[in-house]
Design an enzyme around this catalytic site. Structure first.
Site, PDB file in Angstrom:
ATOM      1  N   LYS A 192     -24.215  12.970 -20.635  1.00  0.00           N
ATOM      2  CA  LYS A 192     -25.547  13.219 -20.083  1.00  0.00           C
ATOM      3  C   LYS A 192     -26.377  14.051 -21.067  1.00  0.00           C
ATOM      4  O   LYS A 192     -25.830  14.652 -21.991  1.00  0.00           O
ATOM      5  CB  LYS A 192     -25.410  13.948 -18.749  1.00  0.00           C
ATOM      6  CG  LYS A 192     -24.672  15.272 -18.849  1.00  0.00           C
ATOM      7  CD  LYS A 192     -24.148  15.743 -17.498  1.00  0.00           C
ATOM      8  CE  LYS A 192     -23.470  17.103 -17.653  1.00  0.00           C
ATOM      9  NZ  LYS A 192     -22.794  17.519 -16.424  1.00  0.00           N
ATOM     10  N   TYR A 229     -45.507  37.565 -35.828  1.00  0.00           N
ATOM     11  CA  TYR A 229     -46.385  37.897 -34.707  1.00  0.00           C
ATOM     12  C   TYR A 229     -46.022  39.258 -34.127  1.00  0.00           C
ATOM     13  O   TYR A 229     -44.841  39.572 -33.954  1.00  0.00           O
ATOM     14  CB  TYR A 229     -46.226  36.859 -33.599  1.00  0.00           C
ATOM     15  CG  TYR A 229     -46.911  35.549 -33.887  1.00  0.00           C
ATOM     16  CD1 TYR A 229     -48.278  35.501 -34.177  1.00  0.00           C
ATOM     17  CD2 TYR A 229     -46.194  34.362 -33.844  1.00  0.00           C
ATOM     18  CE1 TYR A 229     -48.903  34.287 -34.425  1.00  0.00           C
ATOM     19  CE2 TYR A 229     -46.814  33.145 -34.082  1.00  0.00           C
ATOM     20  CZ  TYR A 229     -48.176  33.115 -34.378  1.00  0.00           C
ATOM     21  OH  TYR A 229     -48.796  31.927 -34.608  1.00  0.00           O
TER      22      TYR A 229
HETATM   23  C1  LIG Z   1     -21.530  17.842 -16.744  1.00  0.00           C
HETATM   24  C2  LIG Z   1     -20.410  17.455 -15.871  1.00  0.00           C
HETATM   25  C3  LIG Z   1     -19.111  17.372 -16.391  1.00  0.00           C
HETATM   26  C4  LIG Z   1     -18.751  17.863 -17.769  1.00  0.00           C
HETATM   27  O1  LIG Z   1     -18.634  19.264 -17.710  1.00  0.00           O
HETATM   28  P1  LIG Z   1     -18.263  20.172 -18.971  1.00  0.00           P
HETATM   29  O2  LIG Z   1     -18.187  21.535 -18.422  1.00  0.00           O
HETATM   30  O3  LIG Z   1     -19.386  20.006 -19.943  1.00  0.00           O
HETATM   31  O4  LIG Z   1     -16.985  19.681 -19.530  1.00  0.00           O
HETATM   32  C5  LIG Z   1     -18.129  16.864 -15.561  1.00  0.00           C
HETATM   33  N1  LIG Z   1     -18.404  16.497 -14.290  1.00  0.00           N
HETATM   34  C6  LIG Z   1     -19.629  16.587 -13.756  1.00  0.00           C
HETATM   35  C7  LIG Z   1     -19.855  16.182 -12.362  1.00  0.00           C
HETATM   36  C8  LIG Z   1     -20.671  17.082 -14.516  1.00  0.00           C
HETATM   37  O5  LIG Z   1     -21.890  17.211 -13.979  1.00  0.00           O
END
Ligand SMILES: *Cc1c(COP(=O)(O)O)cnc(C)c1O
Length: 349
Positions: free
Chosen positions: A40, A250
């Site tokens: 994602k 700044y």
């Molecule tokens: C983002 C996510 C993961 C991965 O989690 P990490 O902590 O990055 O390994 C797994 N399961 C779900 C439902 C997620 O939203």
């Protein structure tokens, strides 16, 4: 004739070897279960096109995104049935899109189960909430006939505190075991990156690492196992000599106490190098450590280049991106450090 775009002043190298090695390590730590991959947010900021082919080649079979909008980028690399959309359908359009593309929605509520059934149903995943109270069906609703009618591929839940040693982990595990006995599904999946490090009891059939694939170390057990994957660099645009009393940036928040050489670097908060690094960040040049002076601005930072007398305009400096240390130094999470990296970095794998 359109001229070629000149080279960028920000670049992000993705170490493909390290990425594949991290997945293999997490897959091995998952015991009898296989490791999927959370990709994602454009593969945690590293770019789906750089990351997914490497993972596919390494042997990843199940990919997780959050939004429907993230699906098209994956389709050139992954068969639709291997893509799970964590947010699930919120409208008939979403459900129809899943049906027509052949991908698997993650259903998180009775509303989503109804939308899916009304769109024609078919294989799907079910997320059950075991204590994070974020997304997922409350266990009390599992008895609803809508759930019994589903064709569940992967039954999932998500750990709230796997990066810590707290009783909540065991409680979520026990509740998920109970849910898994009651709900028929082809596979069961609980662990994220940190969850994998909690041990094989948490792995079930499929694990869902994200952060650790990309070099994040959420628990001490993974230190020395997980390798850095993302190497961002920014170019020096200008060098200047400062005299005592000269102020930088700044708000003139920093004043030179002695003569020194300063380097102005093509990197700012618009690139994800946030203002929290002001006064405490450092950039690297080989072994030399160059401390930030003055505030981080939108497109620029200034560093004290005294430790690198051979530095030239156009040279590349390293951002501090060993994630556990960078998180401790910045108060940003390792997740934020990755996903913040902006569009102006040219990503190369
Ligand atoms: C983002 C996510 C993961 C991965 O989690 P990490 O902590 O990055 O390994 C797994 N399961 C779900 C439902 C997620 O939203």
């Amino acid at each position: 004739m359109k001229p070629d775009l000149p080279p960028p002043t920000l670049r992000l190298r993705i170490d493909r070897e390290a990425l594949a090695a991290n997945w293999r390590a997490l897959d091995r730590l998952s015991g009898a279960a296989s490791a999927g991959a959370a990709v994602k947010a454009d593969a945690y900021g590293l770019g789906v096109d750089n990351v997914v082919p490497v993972l596919r080649e390494a042997g990843v079979e199940h990919f997780f995104v959050a939004h429907w909008s993230e699906v098209p980028a994956l389709l050139p690399h992954v068969e639709p049935a291997r893509i799970a959309v964590l947010h699930g359908p919120l409208s008939d359009e979403d459900a129809r899109f899943a049906r027509e593309t052949g991908m698997r929605p993650v259903l998180n509520s009775l509303l989503q189960a109804r939308l899916w059934s009304e769109a024609g149903g078919g294989p799907c995943h079910l997320m059950v909430d075991t204590g994070i109270n974020r997304l997922g069906l409350p266990p009390a609703e599992l008895a609803d006939p809508l759930i019994a009618a589903l064709q569940i591929d992967t039954l999932m839940s998500h750990l709230a505190s796997a990066d810590e040693d707290v009783a909540q982990n065991g409680a979520q595990l026990a509740l998920f075991e109970q849910v898994a006995r009651a709900v028929p599904a082809r596979r069961r999946s609980l662990a994220n990156s940190a969850g994998i490090a909690l041990g094989e009891r948490y792995a079930f059939d499929l694990t869902r690492p994200g952060l650790a694939l990309y070099g994040g170390v959420p628990r001490a057990e993974l230190a020395g196992v997980i390798r850095q994957v993302a190497y961002p660099q920014a170019a020096v645009l200008q060098l200047r000599d400062l005299a005592p009393g000269d102020c930088v940036g700044y708000g003139a928040t920093w004043t030179a106490g002695h003569p020194l050489r300063a380097a102005t670097v093509s990197l700012g908060y618009a690139d994800g190098f946030l203002r929290c690094w002001s006064g405490r960040g450092v950039l690297g040049h080989g072994e030399a450590v160059l401390p930030l002076i003055g505030r981080v601005s939108m497109d620029l930072v200034v560093v004290d280049a005294s430790a690198a007398p051979d530095l030239r305009e156009g040279d590349w400096l390293d951002l501090p991106y060993s994630l556990p240390e960078a998180a401790a130094a910045s108060d940003l999470s390792q997740y934020e450090l990755l996903t913040l990296l902006g569009k102006r970095f040219r990503r190369t794998a």
